[in-house]
Structures are given as structure tokens and as C-alpha cells.
Design an enzyme around this catalytic site. Structure first.
Site, short mmCIF file in Angstrom:
data_model
loop_
_atom_site.label_atom_id
_atom_site.label_comp_id
_atom_site.label_asym_id
_atom_site.label_seq_id
_atom_site.Cartn_x
_atom_site.Cartn_y
_atom_site.Cartn_z
NE ARG A 201 16.12 -1.02 19.17
CZ ARG A 201 15.92 0.25 19.53
NH1 ARG A 201 14.80 0.64 20.07
NH2 ARG A 201 16.87 1.15 19.33
CG ASN B 245 -12.39 6.86 -15.45
OD1 ASN B 245 -13.28 6.41 -14.73
ND2 ASN B 245 -11.15 6.97 -15.06
CE LYS C 84 -7.40 8.63 -13.35
NZ LYS C 84 -7.56 7.28 -13.91
#
Ligand code: UD1
Ligand code: MG
Length: 449
Positions: free
Chosen positions: A15, A368, A333
């Protein structure tokens, strides 16, 4: 007594309507299996065996990441819960302690409840975890006689009277290894489903005059997931619980129901979280920070007194020291931002370090990536990066250095130096008016012609 976990995770989960095995679907960004294994880990198990079947290779890979010590055994055909536990027998060869059976799709059982089951093992050979069901539906029913559990009847096999019982089987149980496997040998499949029921152990134990009892837990702990709707509900239950815990700890959530937390989000007291903030996995926020509206954080650390957002994105490896400011539409980051440094507007700082009290001007980008490799940008302390600067990595900017607005910095800048890297401006006196007059005259000619 030592314990071993056997975690059932072979079921198909039809399901869920998914290529991903059911137990790998996430709740608060950790798979259900990880939640179940984490609960079991609180018992400090000597061994952990996961029984996989459907998409077993995916399950195996996930288990290796969650707990490299855990073993995965295969149940090639899903012939029932009793059959599933038997598949763990060879892996538990020589183990003489207690076996705790958990379900991979029942992620919310608390360590506390598992400890109560272990405690109950002192007075019984077999301990089942039950719960009072608001809607007993198709759960197995626990037929009690005082403290003693007489048998478990599956819904399909139950009489009307038995179906009226509301004390239900969660499926989780604890039993000595020797007894468990000896009794499992006797389990047949002569029942309404034609399956080998684990629940038959109860009656088989009673025949041998062994003692069987049930421990009760809150229904919310036994919440099983069978569909996407259940998954969403389970996530909501997790979120409600995690938000309540944060409020209790002294974190301000301005609009708690709009803050989405991960299974491992850690936030220190007196931190304020504005509305609509999303936490991915691996975030720690220290005390007294401010996370403003619509920010998205994952795999990062935010120190005391830092201000983040609104609309900031902190990605894995973002490390913000005390009193840093990360403003709107800024992405960080894999970068360390030292104490008091500011990156306030429209910037991307990736694979970089920014020194103490340095100011990064609006629109600064660390370039970068060269298309193949990533390179670092190192910026010293008390430096000033002018607005709209491209820092083409690898590049180093010294302490107290300054880069002029609009620069494309490709060469290192030494401490205390000023770098200007842009075309010089020329002004042409009166040219603007002349140009406009010329264009307007041209337009007038065209509309006549
Ligand atoms: C089972 C119990 C029922 C209980 C309910 C609670 C039995 C016979 N019944 O029923 O009393 O109220 O759980 O949710 O045990 N699994 C395998 N291999 C198999 C079959 C199942 O690994 O061959 C795993 C499933 O992936 C799942 C768990 O065992 O994690 C339970 O299986 P499921 O088919 O959901 O059992 P229920 O019919 O719900
Ligand atoms: Mg089920």
C-alpha cells in the site's frame, strides 16, 4: 541477561505504492528502520539481526550505514512473522540471552517501553507488548486472564467475542533465545492466512506451562505505517512530539506548527526560531541564537548569539561561530565563518573560511567549482570584501585586506592590501542627453513614415 534484536523488515508494504522498501521510507528524515534500530540500541544489544526480503539489497545497504555491526538475513518468501523470525536463527547461533523482536515499520516504540518489557521478563518466559486500541480494527487480540496472556488471536481467525477485545498485539515481544526457536519449530500455518504466525508462540508456551504476560504501552508508540497517509501521520506525530520537547527545553518557536524538525535536530535554550524554518539532518544550534523565518538548515552548526536569515540556507559543513550574521538569500556550504563575521545579503560562500569580524559585501560569490574540481577560498580576519565580488578559488585574502566593489579576484591579496579588479570608469560629458535626443528623434520619424 544479554539481548539480541531481531527486526522484521521483509514485508512488501504494497500500500506504500513505492519502489522503496517500506521500512526505508523516512520519518523526520530518518528511515523507519533507523528509528526502530535506534530505540533497540537503548538496550545495548549484543547482536542485531535485520530480516529483509523485498528489495533486500536496499535494506542491506541502509543497515550497513545505520549500524555496520548489524547482520542482515534474507527471508526469500514472506510466509509470516513466525517464519521471518526463524530466518534469524542461524545468525544467532550460540546466543543464549533474550531476543527482542521489533518491527521495522513500527518506529515509535520508546526505549522506556523496551526496558519495561525486559523487566517483565524476570517474571515471565515470554513477554508481549500490547496496547489499548482506540479502533482495534485488524490487530491481533490479546486474550488475558489476569496477568497471564492466554493467547493471541489474529483478527481473521477471531470469534465475534474475541473481536470485541480492545487490548491488541503490537507484534513486539521478548523471549529467551532457546525457548523462542524451540517453539518456532512447532508453529504451523493452518490458519485463515496460511501464514506462520509469530503470535502462535503464546499458546505453544502455555502448553509447556511456561509463563506469558503482556506489557502495555501507549497506542502512539505502536503506530505502524502501511500507507503514505500513515507515513504523513507518523511524521506529524513525530513533529508534534519534537516541538513540544524543544518548548519544554526553553527554545522559543514563534509558530511551532510551521517548524519542520529532523530526527536529530538539537537546539539550545533561549534560541528563537521564527516561523517556517526547515531543519534537515545533522543540525545543532547552540543557546541564544536567532533563526529567522524561511531559513533552511542541514548538516551545520550554529553557535551562540548567531543570527541566521530570514531566507538563509545553511548546507552541510556550514560552521557558524559566535555572533555571526548570515542574512537573506545567503547560502553557506562547507565553510567556517569565524566569530563576529557577517555575510548579510545575497551571497554564496562555499568551500571557504571567513576570518573573525570580516564583512562580506552583498552579492559576493566564492567561485569554488571549475567544472571538475572544487577549490577553497580563505579569507582572513577583519577583511572587507566589496559588494558583488567574485572570489575565483583557489584564492587567499589576507587579514585586514580590502577588495573593491565588483571585483573578480583571481590572485591572492596580501594582508592589509587593497585589490581593485574592474574596468576603469570613463564619463562622457553631456552624452546621455545627446543620446536620448537622437533616439527620440528617430522614433518620431518612424511613427510619421
Ligand atoms: C502482526 C501480528 C498482529 C499484530 C500486528 C501489529 C502476526 C501473525 N500478527 O499482524 O497480531 O496486531 O502485527 O501490527 O504476527 N514481516 C516479515 N516477513 C513476513 C511477514 C511479515 O518480515 O513474512 C514483517 C513485516 O515487514 C512487518 C511485520 O513483520 O514489519 C508485521 O507484518 P504484517 O504483515 O504487517 O503483520 P500484521 O498482519 O499486521
Ligand atoms: Mg501490519
Amino acid at each position: 541477561m544479554s539481548t539480541a534484536l531481531v527486526i522484521l523488515a521483509a514485508g512488501k508494504g504494497t500500500r506504500m505504492n513505492s519502489d522503496l522498501p517500506k521500512v526505508l521510507h523516512p520519518i523526520a528524515q530518518a528511515s523507519m528502520l533507523e528509528h526502530a534500530m535506534a530505540a533497540g540500541r537503548a538496550l545495548d544489544p549484543e547482536r542485531t539481526v535485520v530480516v529483509a526480503g523485498h528489495e533486500a539489497e536496499q535494506v542491506r545497504a541502509a543497515v550497513a550505514e545505520i549500524d555496520p555491526e548489524a547482520e542482515v538475513v534474507l527471508q526469500t518468501e514472506q510466509l509470516g512473522t513466525g517464519h521471518a523470525v526463524r530466518q534469524a536463527q542461524a545468525a544467532l547461533e550460540g546466543f543464549a540471552g533474550d531476543i527482542v523482536v521489533l518491527y521495522g515499520d513500527t518506529p515509535f516504540v520508546s526505549p522506556d517501553t523496551l526496558e519495561q518489557m525486559i523487566a517483565a521478563r524476570a517474571r515471565a518466559d515470554l513477554v508481549i507488548l500490547g496496547f489499548e486500541a482506540a479502533d482495534p480494527a485488524r490487530y491481533g487480540r490479546l486474550v488475558m486472564q489476569g496477568e497471564s496472556l492466554e493467547k493471541i488471536v489474529e483478527y481473521k481467525d477471531a470469534t465475534e467475542a474475541e473481536r470485541a477485545i480492545t487490548f491488541c498485539n503490537s507484534g513486539l515481544m521478548v523471549c529467551g533465545a532457546e525457548v523462542m526457536f524451540r517453539l518456532l519449530d512447532k508453529v504451523g500455518n493452518d490458519n485463515a492466512s496460511g501464514e506462520y504466525y509469530l503470535t502462535d508462540l503464546v499458546e505453544l508456551a502455555r502448553i509447556e506451562a511456561l509463563t506469558v504476560t503482556a506489557v502495555a504501552c501507549a497506542e502512539s508508540e505502536t503506530l505502524g505505517v502501511n500507507s503514505r497517509a500513515d507515513l504523513a501521520m507518523a511524521d506529524a506525530v513525530f513533529q508534534a512530539r519534537a516541538r513540544a520537547e524543544l518548548l519544554e527545553l526553553g527554545v522559543t518557536l514563534m509558530a511551532p506548527e510551521t517548524v519542520y524538525l529532523a530526527f536529530d535536530t538539537y537546539i539550545g535554550r533561549d534560541t528563537v526560531i521564527e516561523p517556517n524554518v526547515v531543519f534537515g539532518p545533522g543540525v545543532t544550534v547552540e543557546s541564544g541564537a536567532l533563526i529567522r523565518a524561511f531559513s533552511h538548515l542541514e548538516g551545520c552548526h550554529v553557535s551562540r548569539g548567531a543570527k541566521v536569515g530570514p531566507y538563509a540556507r545553511l548546507r552541510p559543513g556550514a560552521e557558524l561561530a559566535e555572533d555571526t550574521h548570515i542574512g537573506n538569500f545567503v547560502e553557506i556550504k562547507n565553510a567556517e565563518i569565524a566569530a563576529g563575521a557577517k555575510v548579510n545579503h545575497l551571497s554564496y560562500i562555499g568551500d571557504a573560511s571567513v576570518g573573525e569580524a570580516t564583512n562580506i559585501g552583498a552579492g559576493t560569490i566564492t567561485c569554488n567549482y571549475d567544472g571538475v574540481m572544487k577549490h577553497r577560498t580563505e579569507i582572513g580576519a577583519r577583511a572587507f570584501i566589496g559588494s558583488n565580488t567574485c572570489l575565483v578559488a583557489p584564492v587567499t585574502i589576507g587579514d585586514e585586506a580590502l577588495t573593491a566593489t565588483g571585483a573578480v579576484i583571481t590572485k591572492n591579496v596580501a594582508a592589509g592590501d587593497l585589490a581593485i579588479a574592474r574596468a576603469e570608469q570613463t564619463n562622457k560629458p553631456g552624452y546621455a542627453r545627446k543620446l536620448m535626443d537622437m533616439l527620440r528623434a528617430k522614433k518620431a520619424r518612424m511613427s510619421k513614415g
